[in-house]
Design an enzyme around this catalytic site. Structure first.
Site, PDB file in Angstrom:
ATOM      1  N   ASP A  91      -0.610  -7.500  -2.763  1.00  0.00           N
ATOM      2  CA  ASP A  91      -1.734  -7.494  -3.821  1.00  0.00           C
ATOM      3  C   ASP A  91      -1.838  -6.537  -5.018  1.00  0.00           C
ATOM      4  O   ASP A  91      -2.676  -6.633  -5.693  1.00  0.00           O
ATOM      5  CB  ASP A  91      -2.791  -7.022  -2.562  1.00  0.00           C
ATOM      6  CG  ASP A  91      -2.906  -7.663  -1.267  1.00  0.00           C
ATOM      7  OD1 ASP A  91      -3.007  -9.080  -1.577  1.00  0.00           O
ATOM      8  OD2 ASP A  91      -2.856  -7.350  -0.221  1.00  0.00           O
TER       9      ASP A  91
ATOM     10  N   ASN B 289       7.647  -5.863   0.427  1.00  0.00           N
ATOM     11  CA  ASN B 289       7.036  -5.823   1.698  1.00  0.00           C
ATOM     12  C   ASN B 289       8.098  -6.322   2.813  1.00  0.00           C
ATOM     13  O   ASN B 289       9.135  -6.704   2.217  1.00  0.00           O
ATOM     14  CB  ASN B 289       5.915  -6.522   1.932  1.00  0.00           C
ATOM     15  CG  ASN B 289       5.797  -8.008   1.427  1.00  0.00           C
ATOM     16  OD1 ASN B 289       6.353  -8.758   2.017  1.00  0.00           O
ATOM     17  ND2 ASN B 289       5.066  -8.583   0.365  1.00  0.00           N
TER      18      ASN B 289
ATOM     19  N   LYS C  30     -11.492 -14.272   6.397  1.00  0.00           N
ATOM     20  CA  LYS C  30     -10.428 -14.724   5.126  1.00  0.00           C
ATOM     21  C   LYS C  30     -10.482 -16.086   4.611  1.00  0.00           C
ATOM     22  O   LYS C  30     -10.610 -16.649   3.686  1.00  0.00           O
ATOM     23  CB  LYS C  30      -9.175 -14.232   5.760  1.00  0.00           C
ATOM     24  CG  LYS C  30      -8.230 -13.892   4.572  1.00  0.00           C
ATOM     25  CD  LYS C  30      -6.683 -13.395   5.007  1.00  0.00           C
ATOM     26  CE  LYS C  30      -5.709 -13.487   3.912  1.00  0.00           C
ATOM     27  NZ  LYS C  30      -4.662 -12.890   4.658  1.00  0.00           N
TER      28      LYS C  30
ATOM     29  N   LYS D 222      14.736   3.646 -16.257  1.00  0.00           N
ATOM     30  CA  LYS D 222      14.938   4.152 -14.780  1.00  0.00           C
ATOM     31  C   LYS D 222      13.958   5.606 -14.877  1.00  0.00           C
ATOM     32  O   LYS D 222      14.463   6.503 -15.606  1.00  0.00           O
ATOM     33  CB  LYS D 222      16.123   4.227 -14.171  1.00  0.00           C
ATOM     34  CG  LYS D 222      16.367   4.847 -12.636  1.00  0.00           C
ATOM     35  CD  LYS D 222      17.625   4.994 -12.399  1.00  0.00           C
ATOM     36  CE  LYS D 222      17.723   5.726 -10.857  1.00  0.00           C
ATOM     37  NZ  LYS D 222      18.868   6.332 -10.408  1.00  0.00           N
TER      38      LYS D 222
ATOM     39  N   LYS E 177     -11.512 -17.403   1.249  1.00  0.00           N
ATOM     40  CA  LYS E 177     -10.478 -17.774   0.322  1.00  0.00           C
ATOM     41  C   LYS E 177     -10.884 -19.437   0.162  1.00  0.00           C
ATOM     42  O   LYS E 177     -10.170 -19.968  -0.495  1.00  0.00           O
ATOM     43  CB  LYS E 177      -9.176 -17.749   0.980  1.00  0.00           C
ATOM     44  CG  LYS E 177      -8.912 -16.476   1.561  1.00  0.00           C
ATOM     45  CD  LYS E 177      -8.504 -15.467   0.156  1.00  0.00           C
ATOM     46  CE  LYS E 177      -7.679 -14.132   0.722  1.00  0.00           C
ATOM     47  NZ  LYS E 177      -7.675 -13.270  -0.415  1.00  0.00           N
TER      48      LYS E 177
ATOM     49  N   PHE F  18      -1.981 -17.696   5.996  1.00  0.00           N
ATOM     50  CA  PHE F  18      -1.562 -16.627   6.826  1.00  0.00           C
ATOM     51  C   PHE F  18      -2.318 -15.663   6.772  1.00  0.00           C
ATOM     52  O   PHE F  18      -2.616 -14.861   5.789  1.00  0.00           O
ATOM     53  CB  PHE F  18       0.075 -16.593   6.908  1.00  0.00           C
ATOM     54  CG  PHE F  18       0.622 -17.637   7.475  1.00  0.00           C
ATOM     55  CD1 PHE F  18       0.828 -18.847   6.943  1.00  0.00           C
ATOM     56  CD2 PHE F  18       1.362 -17.371   8.631  1.00  0.00           C
ATOM     57  CE1 PHE F  18       1.458 -19.954   7.604  1.00  0.00           C
ATOM     58  CE2 PHE F  18       2.089 -18.553   9.426  1.00  0.00           C
ATOM     59  CZ  PHE F  18       2.196 -19.631   8.804  1.00  0.00           C
TER      60      PHE F  18
END
Ligand SMILES: Cc1cc2nc3c(=O)[nH]c(=O)nc-3n(C[C@H](O)[C@H](O)[C@H](O)COP(=O)(O)O)c2cc1C
Length: 393
Positions: free
Chosen positions: A279, A210, A335, A289, A339, A321
């Site tokens: 995630d 990401n 959230k 490969k 959490k 965050f």
């Protein structure tokens, strides 16, 4: 006197504005600091070391291999004894060397060795200041926690008009005073900070990743360290590293980060999760490969690090965050509860100037009792605001 008891090293590099460093040294002395001056060889072309010796009352160092001075290994002892370094003027050259880790003279070597805050006052021609190389180097250093005294606009020595004049010595003095006035409100606290985007391997050469750069986590780690905390930095290999003495644990995948965070949480009072762990991960990693052609990846859910810390945290504070693209307040509040966190720092990553890889952020801080929308600020400034809010918890 605001700076009495403080040791400040002034680095002077080879630019026209070197003469202004004389005034800065004089102001620092008047403010009560013990001032040491380190000049590059090029700086001595502009101002004689004797001027700085007379103003500082200490010998000006100009040569890496000059052993005729009081320190045992000069660059290391000066790096350790200084409460702050200021480089004024800072040439494009020293900024580039610092960003790349080049230590080829006394000043660059000392700056690389120190864990003290470093203030840089760039001064150069507008073309140099706006060049891609300089811009990237400044961004790298800012992300590592270096502090910049913004250069001003006006008529430059080269005859051009534009940005690039060194900030006035009075302004630099004020900045130094504010940096050294930082309270040590995190003394005795152990802060675990995570940073960077995890990589989930698909095969030996590919991964799912990401856009997280680690800049926010690095800024928090540097700020917490400066405020007295013992910092544990759990980060991915590509994440920006803070310019601070932190214990670093390097991890690559979310599963590795999960294990490291749970282990290190035991040693922490505050856990700040600024990383972007993936995630999902490929269910199976190909041994060789994968050849080109259409492939279908089956993904499995990764462990939820924040929720796991939320369950075991006890008296610890957990800050997470939340990178959102819509319904920020609702999603972030959900959230927070889900959490078991004490605070969510949420931002809409689609807003210009917020989110991944930028040097600024536009965040909202959400706790059980409050929602505070903050203005756009640098990640370093936001780091301090977050630490201020954690103290209030
Ligand atoms: C008259 C003159 C003025 C200069 N002024 C600047 C300046 O303001 N900023 C800058 O980055 N470089 C300036 N330079 C170029 C630097 O001196 C050169 O990049 C040098 O390698 C810097 O070395 P140092 O960083 O080790 O001091 C100037 C050079 C000359 C000859």
């Amino acid at each position: 006197m605001k700076l009495s008891g403080k040791t400040i090293t002034v680095g002077v590099t080879g630019g026209i504005a070197a003469y202004k460093a004389c005034e800065l040294v004089s102001l620092l002395k008047k403010a009560g600091a013990d001032v040491h001056v380190v000049m590059t060889q090029h700086a001595t072309q502009f101002v004689a070391p004797l001027s700085f010796e007379a103003l500082s009352g200490n010998r000006a160092v100009t040569d890496m291999f000059d052993t005729d001075h009081e320190w045992e290994i000069g660059h290391i002892s000066l790096a350790k004894k200084s409460d702050l370094f200021v480089v004024a003027p800072a040439t494009a050259n020293i900024v580039g060397k610092l960003a790349c880790g080049i230590a080829d003279d006394f000043l660059s070597t000392t700056l690389m060795a120190t864990k003290a805050p470093v203030v840089l006052a760039p001064a150069m021609n507008t073309g140099m200041l706006t060049s891609a190389a300089y811009t990237a180097n400044e961004a790298t250093l800012r992300a590592r926690g270096y502090i910049f005294a913004e250069s001003a606009s006006g008529r430059l020595a080269c005859g051009d008009d534009g940005k690039g004049r060194m900030a006035e010595p009075q302004e630099i003095l004020k900045l130094i005073e504010s940096v050294l006035a930082v309270r040590k409100d995190y003394a005795g606290k152990r802060v675990l900070v995570t940073a960077g985007g995890t990589r989930e391997p698909i095969d030996p050469v590919r991964f799912i990743g990401n856009r997280s750069s680690g800049k926010m986590g690095a800024a928090i780690a540097a700020a917490a360290y400066e405020r007295g905390a013992e910092v544990i930095y759990v980060a991915t290999p590509d994440a920006v590293k803070p310019n601070a003495a932190v214990k670093t644990v390097t991890v690559s995948t979310t599963a590795e980060m999960y294990r490291a965070v749970l282990e290190e949480t035991e040693n922490a009072d505050i856990v700040i999760k600024a990383a972007a762990p993936a995630d999902y991960a490929p269910e199976a990693v190909a041994e060789n490969k994968i050849k080109s052609g259409e492939i279908t990846l089956k993904l499995k859910k990764n462990p939820d690090i924040a929720a796991a810390v939320g369950k075991i945290k006890g008296e610890r504070k957990l800050v997470i965050f939340s990178a959102e693209t819509e319904n920020l307040k609702e999603n972030a509040t959900r959230k927070l509860k889900k959490k078991g966190a004490d605070m969510v720092v949420a931002n809409n990553v689609l807003t210009p100037g917020a989110g991944f890889s930028t040097d600024t952020n536009i965040a909202a801080i959400i706790t059980e009792k409050s929602f505070v929308q903050l203005d756009k600020m640098t990640k370093r400034e936001l780091a301090d605001v977050i630490l201020d809010e954690i103290i209030k918890l």
